[in-house]
Scaffold this active site. Structure first.
Site, short mmCIF file in Angstrom:
data_model
loop_
_atom_site.label_atom_id
_atom_site.label_comp_id
_atom_site.label_asym_id
_atom_site.label_seq_id
_atom_site.Cartn_x
_atom_site.Cartn_y
_atom_site.Cartn_z
N ASP A 52 0.83 -1.21 0.00
CA ASP A 52 0.00 0.00 0.00
C ASP A 52 0.86 1.26 0.00
OD1 ASP A 52 -2.35 -1.30 -0.03
OD2 ASP A 52 -2.82 -1.02 2.09
N LYS A 73 -4.51 3.13 -3.19
CA LYS A 73 -5.74 3.64 -3.80
C LYS A 73 -5.36 4.84 -4.65
CE LYS A 73 -8.66 0.84 -1.67
NZ LYS A 73 -7.83 0.18 -0.72
N MET A 186 -7.45 8.72 9.69
CA MET A 186 -8.10 9.24 8.47
C MET A 186 -9.06 10.38 8.79
SD MET A 186 -8.85 5.65 6.49
CE MET A 186 -9.24 4.65 7.92
#
Ligand code: SAH
Length: 261
Positions: A52, A73, A186
């Site tokens: 990631d 992502k 987050m």
């Protein structure tokens, strides 16, 4: 005594990585010193590492002969991207590779590790989970904030700020009512919303609060303020992701724990 001697004395016998298996592992918060021996051993044995965005190049440098596959992502539709990632893990494993799925922090803490593990179970792929040091605990320690402190807290809440302001949002008022410190993953983008929700839930405006950017890395920055001022101060200081938000009186211990380098 050298580190190699110490490893010998530990009598550490890493598990062998079998062909066709997936190991779902956590690389910790960034500092190579926070890697576990199992994850380091996995890096040396893997045929491919699917990693990631939070996994640093310094850590990937420890991968032996492995092919490196980025699976961060990219701002597309998250569900499709997640399906692509699990598809890749399954395909690599079925091709007989030793597949290391490496995530930042711990794979089972806000890292979709559970979803990937479930997909592997459904596909009949053998896997192990290698825990990592989650960024909340490492980040607090790195910035001299104790996770629990007698006389201050009896619990610690780990929350995600990802869904703040949406239908799937957490009940911030309920968390505020516990009076226990909250570490938010987050949450930077939604910090103004979250701070407001915690205050309307009853947390005083002057509750100590901090934001910790890139904990344990050379780019680590920490800013302390109050619940009422943190969002504005973080914005002014140009704090960026990845960052953790910490709300609660444990933050005030920082000053007392300052001093020696
Ligand atoms: N599985 C990871 C969390 C992934 S969610 C873990 O256990 O740590 C991504 C969030 O983690 C980021 O938005 C940030 O809030 C936090 N994070 C990860 N690494 C961090 C670091 N080094 N410093 C500060 N926050 C970090």
């Amino acid at each position: 005594m050298t580190l190699a001697d110490a490893l010998t004395r530990l009598d550490y016998r890493p598990a062998g990585f079998l062909a066709g298996h997936v190991w779902l592992a956590g690389a910790g918060p960034g500092d190579p010193g926070c890697l576990t021996l199992d994850v380091l051993s996995a890096l040396t044995q893997a045929d491919c590492v699917v990693y990631d965005a939070l996994v640093s190049d310094r850590i990937l440098a420890a991968a032996g002969h492995a092919e490196l596959h980025f699976a961060g992502k990219r701002g597309g539709k998250p569900s499709t991207e997640q399906e692509d990632i699990t598809r890749r893990l399954i395909d690599f494993a079925r091709a007989g590779r030793r597949v290391l799925r490496l995530k930042g922090g711990d794979p089972y803490v806000f890292g979709r590790g559970g979803e990937e593990a479930l997909a592997l179970v459904r596909a009949g792929i053998p896997f192990r989970v290698l825990p990592g040091l989650t960024s909340a605990f490492a980040g607090l320690a790195a910035t001299r904030i104790p996770t629990t402190m007698r006389g201050i807290n009896k619990a610690i809440i780990l929350a995600t700020g990802h869904a703040a302001g949406t239908d799937e949002d957490l009940d911030w008022a309920a968390l505020a009512k516990t009076g226990q410190p909250i570490v938010i993953y987050m949450g930077l983008k939604n910090l103004p919303l979250i701070a407001a929700a915690l205050q309307s839930g009853g947390l005083p405006a002057d509750t100590p609060a901090a934001v910790v950017q890139q904990a344990t890395t050379p780019d680590e920055r920490v800013l302390t303020a109050t619940l009422a001022t943190l969002a504005e101060e973080a914005e002014k200081a140009g704090i960026g992701a990845p960052a953790l938000i910490v709300v609660g009186h444990i933050v005030s211990m920082r000053a007392a724990l300052a001093g020696l380098p």
